[in-house]
Design an enzyme around this catalytic site. Structure first.
Site: not given
Lengths: 226, 81
Positions: A87, A196, A198
């Site tokens: 990002c 994302h 994560e």
């Protein structure tokens, strides 16, 4: 021996803790790196996490790119250090010219926050080796400056060299050219993407899927085996 | 103190949805006849010392490396008199 993976915190970074957590869940050791510190503490790889570094002032990633830590990250990346930009981290990588192209405001001008389906186009990078080419994964997407652009020549080159790593599947959420969600550099050690991974590493949270964990197990396997 | 103005605009081939949103709002506000709007950035630099070729050269370098991202933007530098 496990691998040590640096996670950079800029002022305005939001996802450093989640990224450290993902690194730990994959079995590696997260190392916190501070934007004003040139010392990468001999980490084996670096993740630039998401957020709004320096408030996204000027352009997303434009000021972070000149931070002391980025001097070392840019030099390291050119020597083959694995770097993942997520990002805002992807925006920092394009502003640093470690990856070609640039990121612009979403074509519909709205901030977007949703689970996004992606197709893994290149499963040969150090960050995607635990996926299979053509595999579809679903991970969160949350941004307003997610529209990847580059000139036609660069786009053709990226496609010809297999450097489009991820494409948006089903729906393009921001008007990115050729549905590009993530790319890699020519050497294959630097990868950037807008969604994302994560945030999708534990069954307990989010959609209950762990589709993002593969990024962190991929790099760990690569580092431990070399 | 002399002022140097740097204007930064998205390249013409780059879609500018913010400019489009402004353009679409104009008729509703009673401003007719505007076919297109492109939105950019203007930087006003207050320069210490003389604005000579060397100073302008440094400002161009600043614009090229920092104020503008030349992958997507063009810029102009001019002295404001």
């Amino acid at each position: 021996m496990t691998a040590r993976i640096g996670v950079v915190t800029f002022p305005g970074t939001l996802d450093d803790r989640d990224t450290q957590r993902a690194v730990r869940l994959a079995g590696a050791e997260p190392v916190s790196l501070w934007h004003r510190d040139k010392d990468l503490q001999q980490v084996d790889a670096v993740v630039l996490p998401g957020g709004f570094s320096y408030g996204d002032y000027l352009r997303a990633g434009a000021i972070s790119r000149f931070s002391p830590v980025m001097e070392s990250v840019i030099a390291g990346a050119k020597d083959g250090l694995p770097v993942l930009g997520i990002c805002n981290g992807f925006q920092v990588l394009t502003e640093s010219h470690l990856l070609p192209g640039a990121m612009l405001r979403n074509n519909h001008l709205h901030f977007i926050c949703r689970d996004q389906k992606l197709r893994v186009e290149n499963a040969a990078t150090v960050w995607t080796a635990d996926y299979e080419a053509g595999q579809e994964i679903s991970i969160p997407l949350k941004n307003i400056d997610g529209r990847y652009v580059a000139d036609e020549h660069t786009l053709d080159e990226l496609e010809a060299e297999g450097r489009v790593v991820f494409r948006y599947a089903d729906w393009n959420p921001n008007g990115s050219l050729r549905d590009i969600a993530g790319i890699t550099n020519a050497a294959g050690n630097v990868v950037g993407l807008m969604p994302h991974p994560e945030h999708a590493v534990e069954p307990l949270i989010g959609t209950g899927r762990t589709d993002g964990l593969g990024f962190f197990t991929s790099i760990l396997r690569k580092l431990v085996n070399t | 103190m002399a002022r140097v103005v740097v204007d930064v605009m998205l390249k013409s081939e780059i879609l500018d949805p913010q400019g489009q949103a402004v353009q679409r709002a104009l008729p509703r506000l009673g401003f007719a006849g505007i076919a297109d709007v492109r939105q950019g950035k203007r930087f006003e630099l207050e320069v210490e010392g003389p604005v000579d070729d060397a100073a302008l050269g440094r400002i161009r370098e600043m614009a090229e490396t920092f104020l503008a991202n030349t992958v997507i933007e063009d810029f102009t530098v001019r002295v404001d008199s």
